[in-house]
Design an enzyme around this catalytic site. Structure first.
Site, PDB file in Angstrom:
ATOM      1  N   ASN A 106     -36.995 -11.214 -12.775  1.00 34.31           N
ATOM      2  CA  ASN A 106     -36.980 -11.944 -14.030  1.00 34.31           C
ATOM      3  C   ASN A 106     -35.999 -13.122 -13.953  1.00 34.31           C
ATOM      4  O   ASN A 106     -36.409 -14.276 -13.841  1.00 34.31           O
ATOM      5  CB  ASN A 106     -36.628 -10.972 -15.170  1.00 34.31           C
ATOM      6  CG  ASN A 106     -36.891 -11.554 -16.527  1.00 34.31           C
ATOM      7  OD1 ASN A 106     -36.955 -12.758 -16.681  1.00 34.31           O
ATOM      8  ND2 ASN A 106     -37.044 -10.714 -17.525  1.00 34.31           N
ATOM      9  N   ASP A 107     -34.715 -12.831 -13.951  1.00 36.32           N
ATOM     10  CA  ASP A 107     -33.726 -13.924 -13.934  1.00 36.32           C
ATOM     11  C   ASP A 107     -33.890 -14.844 -12.721  1.00 36.32           C
ATOM     12  O   ASP A 107     -33.705 -16.054 -12.833  1.00 36.32           O
ATOM     13  CB  ASP A 107     -32.297 -13.348 -13.898  1.00 36.32           C
ATOM     14  CG  ASP A 107     -31.985 -12.521 -15.123  1.00 36.32           C
ATOM     15  OD1 ASP A 107     -32.682 -12.688 -16.135  1.00 36.32           O
ATOM     16  OD2 ASP A 107     -31.040 -11.702 -15.062  1.00 36.32           O
TER      17      ASP A 107
END
Ligand code: NAP
Length: 466
Positions: A389-390
């Site tokens: 995600n990040d």
């Protein structure tokens, strides 16, 4: 049998060579296994050599400590999963640092009882050893508590905090200095110990869970320096070598992690990063996303010329690496070029993804570093993000106010089609929304990574039969 002054240095030299080669070989997945084995042999030689020294006259208490240590260490190795390695490491640093500090304390009182038994040089090393040992012990236990979610993850800050912390550290250093000048003032030693222990706690309180892995690498470095100082106190050259290696490698690792997250040391230690992002994910009205089924995903993958897989923390949690390997084999057989893009801080520790992919026997030459894959991303048909995600969040490049602003990312958004396997729209580690999910060319594949990959593999085998 006891070792004399000729044999012991040879054994220690071989052990030191083992440690150095271990660090060198651990640098690449291809040689990492060899690195672990040679490091273990080095440690075995170091322990056996030390036990066979003339000074060791009684093995009774050593045996008790050995049994107790094994009773704690062996279950930990089996119980704690790979995703918990940061807190496991914090716990072992805490034990190592405490051991170092307690040995320093014992040496101080031994020297004190025997009159003027401690020289100024020894006292300097002893104070460094105990100061770093005690503060690393409490700091590592706090880090363990935060990562294991036994303590609140968010940073706790108050006005003048850095001033108070530096004040406590200066007081500990001041009392330590007084002890170096007059070692016989033994009343100061407990005060020094309490100040060092307190500083360790205060050091971690303002640091959020998000920065804890970096802090752990730094604490690793402190524990190593404490062990090196202990080598000077005990006149043990192997401890000096091993401690220096640990100290420098931990420091280099924390620099690498800071760079990969575009953070500075001062920002990690004093920046109180990791506050809850209340305005970020979940807030406001839900934006539409395009979702797809395993069947759709299998067809898109099957018709692609090239695919780049970007694994992240979610793949580790789901233990999806073996299913991923099956998918890799099927697509490769169908003539699709499949590569893996590795972000340096994907997962929860450096090298996390490399270890998982190596476990599934994914060929090393298919693993691409972030800097090498990014220039190729605009020629990629499908970027398949699995539980990351990040490390793929474009906000790092586009939003200067984002908590991850400036962090280098894998530029999956440049691919023709982006597919994301995750269970929900929940954010990742940094707690922020990811606008990549709302783009026109992004397909969300909602589900557990392992289960979803299993379904894709099933659909692909159905396609192969046609
Ligand atoms: P991430 O940003 O934490 O995102 C992981 C994603 O995986 C989540 O969005 C989650 O979404 C999904 N997920 C969790 N369990 C899953 C499952 N069973 N199946 C499918 N998906 C699942 O991970 P990342 O992209 O790897 O980034 C790593 C983060 O850790 C970065 O912020 C980095 O700075 C930080 N960090 C890493 C290190 C290191 O050394 N590696 C050190 C310090 C900090 P759902 O809940 O919706 O499924």
């Amino acid at each position: 049998m006891k070792l004399d002054d000729t044999l012991l240095p040879i054994l220690y030299m071989l052990a030191a060579m083992g440690f150095i080669l271990a660090i060198k070989w651990l640098n690449s997945p291809a040689t990492a296994r060899r690195g672990v084995i040679v490091g273990e042999i080095g440690m075995l030689l170091a322990v056996v050599g030390t036990l066979l020294r003339f000074e060791v006259v009684n093995y009774q208490w050593i045996l008790v400590a050995f049994v107790l240590g094994s009773a704690v260490g062996i279950p930990i190795a089996y119980i704690m999963p790979m995703t918990a390695v940061p807190q496991r490491t914090a716990f072992s640093h805490a034990c190592g640092a405490l051991a170092s500090a307690l040995i320093g304390t014992a040496e101080y009182y031994k020297g004190f009882d025997q009159g003027a038994g401690l020289s100024k040089i020894t006292m300097v090393a002893l104070i460094v050893e105990t100061l770093l040992g005690f503060l690393t012990f409490t700091a590592s236990m706090m880090a363990f508590g935060k990562l294991q979610e036994l303590l609140a993850q968010r940073p706790i800050t108050y006005k003048g905090q850095n001033f108070v912390n530096l004040g406590i550290f200066a007081a500990a250093a001041g009392v330590g200095l007084a002890l170096i000048v007059s070692p016989e003032r033994s009343v100061l030693f407990p005060i020094f110990t309490v100040l060092a222990l307190l500083f360790g706690v205060l050091l971690i309180i303002p640091i959020g869970g998000a920065d804890m892995p970096t802090v752990i690498a730094l604490l690793n470095s402190y524990a190593g320096l404490s062990a090196a100082a202990m080598g000077f106190v005990l006149n043990n050259k192997l401890l000096i070598v091993a401690g220096a290696l640990d100290g420098s490698s931990g420091f280099i690792l924390s620099i690498i992690m800071c760079r990969a997250m575009n953070r500075s040391f001062t920002n990690v230690l004093f920046g109180a990063f990791g506050q809850l992002q209340t305005s970020a994910a979940g807030a406001g009205e839900a934006k539409p996303v395009h979702s797809a089924t395993p069947e759709d995903a299998a067809q898109i993958l099957d018709s692609a010329r090239n695919v780049v897989v970007i694994p992240g923390y979610g793949m580790a949690v789901a233990q999806a690496q073996h299913k991923l390997r099956e998918m890799f084999d099927m697509l490769t057989r169908r003539g699709v070029d499949v590569r893996f893009a590795i972000h340096p801080v994907a997962g929860r520790m450096p090298g996390h993804m490399n270890v998982l992919l190596a476990e599934a026997d994914i060929p090393y030459d298919k693993l691409w570093e972030m800097d090498d894959i990014n220039p190729e991303m605009s020629n990629v048909d499908v970027a398949l993000i699995i539980g990351a995600n990040d490390v793929v969040n474009p906000a790092a490049e586009t939003d200067p106010h984002s908590p991850i602003a400036g962090m280098p990312i894998i530029q999956s958004y440049k691919a023709r089609t982006v597919m994301v396997i995750k269970r929900s729209m929940n954010p990742g580690f940094a707690g922020i929304d990811n606008e990549l999910y709302y783009r026109e060319n992004t397909l969300m594949l909602f589900g557990d990574a392992k289960a979803f990959l299993s379904s894709i593999v099933k659909e692909l085998s159905a396609l192969v039969k046609v």
